[in-house]
Motif scaffolding. Structure first.
Motif, PDB file in Angstrom:
ATOM      1  N   ARG A  45     -18.023  10.250 -87.187  1.00  0.00           N
ATOM      2  CA  ARG A  45     -17.296  11.234 -86.390  1.00  0.00           C
ATOM      3  C   ARG A  45     -16.036  10.581 -85.847  1.00  0.00           C
ATOM      4  O   ARG A  45     -16.013   9.386 -85.566  1.00  0.00           O
ATOM      5  N   PRO A  71     -16.082  15.291 -88.799  1.00  0.00           N
ATOM      6  CA  PRO A  71     -16.687  15.856 -87.589  1.00  0.00           C
ATOM      7  C   PRO A  71     -16.102  15.237 -86.322  1.00  0.00           C
ATOM      8  O   PRO A  71     -15.798  14.046 -86.276  1.00  0.00           O
ATOM      9  N   GLU A  95     -19.591  18.302 -79.333  1.00  0.00           N
ATOM     10  CA  GLU A  95     -19.458  18.380 -80.781  1.00  0.00           C
ATOM     11  C   GLU A  95     -19.171  19.814 -81.177  1.00  0.00           C
ATOM     12  O   GLU A  95     -19.538  20.759 -80.455  1.00  0.00           O
ATOM     13  N   LEU A 141     -16.038  14.312 -82.157  1.00  0.00           N
ATOM     14  CA  LEU A 141     -16.740  14.049 -80.912  1.00  0.00           C
ATOM     15  C   LEU A 141     -15.689  14.084 -79.814  1.00  0.00           C
ATOM     16  O   LEU A 141     -14.840  13.195 -79.716  1.00  0.00           O
TER      17      LEU A 141
END
Length: 271
Positions: free
Chosen positions: A51, A83, A269, A85
């Motif tokens: 992430r 992804p 997230e 964070l």
């Protein structure tokens, strides 16, 4: 960032130059200005466990104008499908609403708390005395592995336990530039086994934990009082700490000792 902290609360270090450099200048970033003053900014940081980290802030006087959504769109596009964070060190009500509207899911949250040390510590009794048979030892290189053993036993049953190795935890603890070994204490029982621990960094109670079999014996209260007393003796008038929002027992202990909520920090997230 200082204006955000004044409005939302949170970690006081979040407005410091070193923190801002780490959070906003370590990777690609963007910002909006009004009359030459930065009013909104976002940045990507290091990639962790597949992430990419990201941070953003909008000055309180310019919220409600869509800047938060624009920062988010830039962040998603710049991450390129990796992804996200989101690291939020100062989370006010407007941020909570924004993240919910954007479909972000909170995966971690802590309260930031502070206590005035100008007067005597308020930690409740039975007190701030150590349980019978328990003694305290200060941090030294020889005792450090027992600190880790106390940490591991105290927090292994907590949600989100990171599972750090002894080497990693000791490095994270001692490499903090404010780490105070003389104020950091290990509680041991009559057999010399770890019962609990406290680590102190500058004016922070960095970590405090009690081994399960020693809980509800007043040990956490005694460790907290020792930490507050040590920080006060160093001439510091305000003590800080963070505690997970999913840890009401610890939060209650800190409130009884005179700590008040000073903000909230969280991680989010997407999806």
């Amino acid at each position: 960032m200082l204006h955000c902290l004044d409005t939302d609360g949170g970690l006081p270090d979040a407005a410091s130059e070193p923190f801002i450099r780490r959070q906003y200048l370590a990777g690609p970033g963007t910002g909006w200005f009004a009359d030459g003053v930065l009013i909104a900014a976002a940045a990507l940081g290091a990639e962790r466990d597949g992430r990419v980290t990201a941070s953003g802030a909008v000055s309180p006087g310019f919220r409600g104008r869509g800047l938060g959504g624009r920062l988010f769109d830039w962040t998603v596009a710049t991450a390129g499908g990796v992804p996200l964070l989101i690291i939020a060190e100062s989370v006010g009500e407007s941020a909570v609403r924004l993240y919910a509207r954007l479909g972000m899911r909170e995966v971690f949250a802590e309260l930031v708390m502070s206590a005035d040390l100008a007067g005597p510590p308020q930690a409740a009794s039975p007190a701030r005395e150590l349980p019978p048979g328990v003694t305290l030892r200060a941090w030294t290189p020889d005792v450090a592995p027992a600190f880790f053993a106390a940490y591991d036993a105290a927090f292994r049953d907590r949600p989100g336990f990171p599972g750090w190795s002894e080497r990693d935890w000791l490095a994270r603890t001692t490499e903090d530039e404010g780490f105070a070994p003389a104020l950091s204490k290990l509680a041991v029982d009559e057999a010399g086994s770890p019962a609990g621990f406290l680590t102190v960094s500058a004016n922070w109670i960095a970590q405090l934990g009690v081994v399960p079999r020693w809980r509800r014996h007043g040990l956490g209260n005694a460790l907290l009082a020792a930490g507050m007393s040590g920080i006060a003796t160093a001439g510091i008038e305000t003590c800080w700490l963070t505690v997970g929002t999913n840890n009401p027992a610890a939060t209650s202990l800190y409130r009884r000792a005179g700590f008040d909520e000073a903000g909230r920090r969280a991680r989010y997230e997407l999806g």
